[in-house]
Design a protein around this motif. Structure first.
Motif, PDB file in Angstrom:
ATOM      1  N   LEU A   1       0.829  -1.204   0.000  1.00 11.14           N
ATOM      2  CA  LEU A   1       0.000   0.000   0.000  1.00 11.14           C
ATOM      3  C   LEU A   1       0.863   1.254   0.000  1.00 11.14           C
ATOM      4  O   LEU A   1       0.438   2.298  -0.513  1.00 11.14           O
ATOM      5  N   ALA A   2       2.074   1.157   0.538  1.00 12.95           N
ATOM      6  CA  ALA A   2       2.983   2.302   0.500  1.00 12.95           C
ATOM      7  C   ALA A   2       3.352   2.620  -0.949  1.00 12.95           C
ATOM      8  O   ALA A   2       3.371   3.788  -1.361  1.00 12.95           O
TER       9      ALA A   2
ATOM     10  N   PRO B   1       1.308   1.036   5.881  1.00 13.24           N
ATOM     11  CA  PRO B   1       1.159   0.770   4.441  1.00 13.24           C
ATOM     12  C   PRO B   1       2.210  -0.178   3.872  1.00 13.24           C
ATOM     13  O   PRO B   1       1.893  -1.005   3.006  1.00 13.24           O
TER      14      PRO B   1
ATOM     15  N   LEU C   1      -3.876   3.993   9.103  1.00 14.47           N
ATOM     16  CA  LEU C   1      -3.571   3.574   7.741  1.00 14.47           C
ATOM     17  C   LEU C   1      -4.712   3.942   6.790  1.00 14.47           C
ATOM     18  O   LEU C   1      -4.482   4.491   5.703  1.00 14.47           O
TER      19      LEU C   1
ATOM     20  N   LEU D   1      -4.794   6.410   3.498  1.00 11.54           N
ATOM     21  CA  LEU D   1      -5.213   5.971   2.169  1.00 11.54           C
ATOM     22  C   LEU D   1      -6.258   6.920   1.583  1.00 11.54           C
ATOM     23  O   LEU D   1      -6.317   7.137   0.374  1.00 11.54           O
TER      24      LEU D   1
END
Length: 429
Positions: free
Chosen positions: A91-92, A132, A196, A200
């Motif tokens: 996700l990073a 992430p 987190l 996002l």
């Protein structure tokens, strides 16, 4: 390079503080895998123990949303960990390339991540490093939680293998109780998940500062700016529930299982609902609603829960709130009651005073009461008496003067007639 006679390394796909991850191929079973090699840590004697702990912890889990551990061993004095290969990005990486993600996708990520955390918590495992970079999103949209390197078992507090007083984890996603040095629990992972999801949706963590210590202070004392104020396009219910995940007190947050249920049911699409734990703090918000998905019914689980209640989320002009959401909400919730109490007291006092005044006037007013003496003269004036404007308060309420004593009139004399004697015992017919 061939590891343990079966895992052929091809190219690196990631590198962290503890090790590097390679894309590899299992020649024995004929399938792609990921191999994590422990980096040399001469200055950290606990590194091998923590690496083994990661293997033992993740190996204890078998869940669609947790990266599976396939093998563990040692090759040329280097420990290695074999895991399933997730074809996709962290996700990073996704944030770096795409920026903030749409609410629909974030809701799917939230549900899957919460399911993975719920599975870990049921096994007595706390991840302690949800961020992430540790969540992988496959090409098919399946999310998996990885990197249990600093996880701990709830039944083994010493398993964290950290120095006394040391806080492990990433400060941007660290729960308030952990910032205070308390032991991490399942609710700590839920808070990190909230941080987190916030990032996002908005492209930034809920709290940022120049130093890690300053960030920890914000986790303790500041309230996050509602995501929609930062331009995030999401329904009110989603925002309300997300803020409930970031509640300062662990007991005010929903469980991972409740979070998964709330997002899976699509409750995030609705209008704003009570925060999961609002009803406890406002007469309840505030444990997050505890019905089905404490989160759903509440914000859906976030009270007339709470939440994590627009009054609980009123930012100061500089967008940085100075007090915790729930403490501020609690104080505000009592103000109407206090105002009503003061008003009732004032009106009650005024009523008693007025009643006493009226009784006094009736008691002492001329022409009424027992203090008035008998009147023996009639006034011949046809005009009403006009009181002197200079009459004093005491004069106005003085009892009337007693009339002058008069001589009683003599009753008319009556001359008795002659008496007739009646003989006893005889009746005249």
């Amino acid at each position: 390079m061939l590891i343990a006679g079966r895992y052929r390394l091809r190219d690196t796909i990631g590198r962290g503080a503890m090790g590097e991850v390679w894309r590899a191929f299992d020649e024995t079973l004929g399938r792609p895998v990921a191999v994590k090699l422990l980096l040399p840590h001469d200055s950290d004697p606990t590194a091998p123990s923590r690496f083994r702990l990661e293997a033992q912890t993740a190996g204890r889990l078998s869940h669609p949303h947790v990266v599976a551990v396939l093998d563990f061993g040692e090759h040329e004095d280097r420990l290695f960990l074999v895991m399933e290969l997730v074809e996709g990005d962290s996700l990073a990486d996704r944030l770096t390339v795409s920026g903030p993600l749409p609410a629909e996708l974030v809701a799917q990520i939230a549900a899957q991540a919460a399911l993975g955390l719920a599975a870990a918590h049921q096994q007595g495992i706390v991840h302690r490093d949800i961020k992430p970079a540790n969540l992988l999103l496959g090409a098919d949209g399946t999310l998996k939680i990885g990197d249990f390197g600093i996880a701990r078992f709830l039944d083994d507090p010493g398993a964290a293998l950290t120095a006394t007083g040391q806080i492990v984890g990433t400060s941007l996603y660290l729960a308030p109780e952990r910032a205070l040095g308390r032991t991490a629990g399942p609710a700590s992972d839920v808070y990190s998940l909230g941080c987190l999801l916030y990032q996002l949706l908005t492209g930034r963590p809920p709290f940022q500062a120049d130093t890690a210590l300053a960030v920890l202070h914000q986790h303790l004392d500041a309230a996050p700016v509602p995501p929609r104020r930062l331009g995030a396009d999401l329904p009110p219910a989603f925002e309300s529930y997300l803020l409930g995940l970031l509640a300062k007190e662990p007991e005010s947050r929903p469980t991972a299982e409740e979070v998964a249920d709330w997002f899976e049911r699509g409750a995030w699409r609705g209008a704003r609902e009570p925060l999961p734990n609002e009803h406890q703090h406002h007469g309840r918000p505030d444990r997050p609603l505890v019905t089905g998905s404490r989160a759903a019914a509440p914000a859906s689980s976030l009270s007339a829960s709470t939440a994590h209640s627009d009054r609980a989320f009123t930012p100061v002009p500089d967008t940085e709130w100075r007090t915790s959401v729930h403490r501020a909400a609690t104080r505000r919730s009592h103000l109407p009651f206090l105002r009503r109490s003061r008003l009732v007291a004032v009106l009650g006092g005024a009523g008693l005073f007025t009643l006493a005044l009226v009784v006094g006037m009736v008691w002492f007013s001329p022409g009424t009461g027992s203090a008035q003496g008998p009147q023996t003269t009639r006034s011949t004036s046809t005009s009403p008496a006009t009181p002197s404007p200079s009459a004093s308060y005491e004069t106005a309420f003085s009892p009337p003067a007693q009339p002058a004593e008069q001589k009683p009139e003599r009753a008319p004399e009556v001359t008795p007639g002659p008496k007739k004697a009646n003989k006893p015992g005889k009746r005249k017919h």
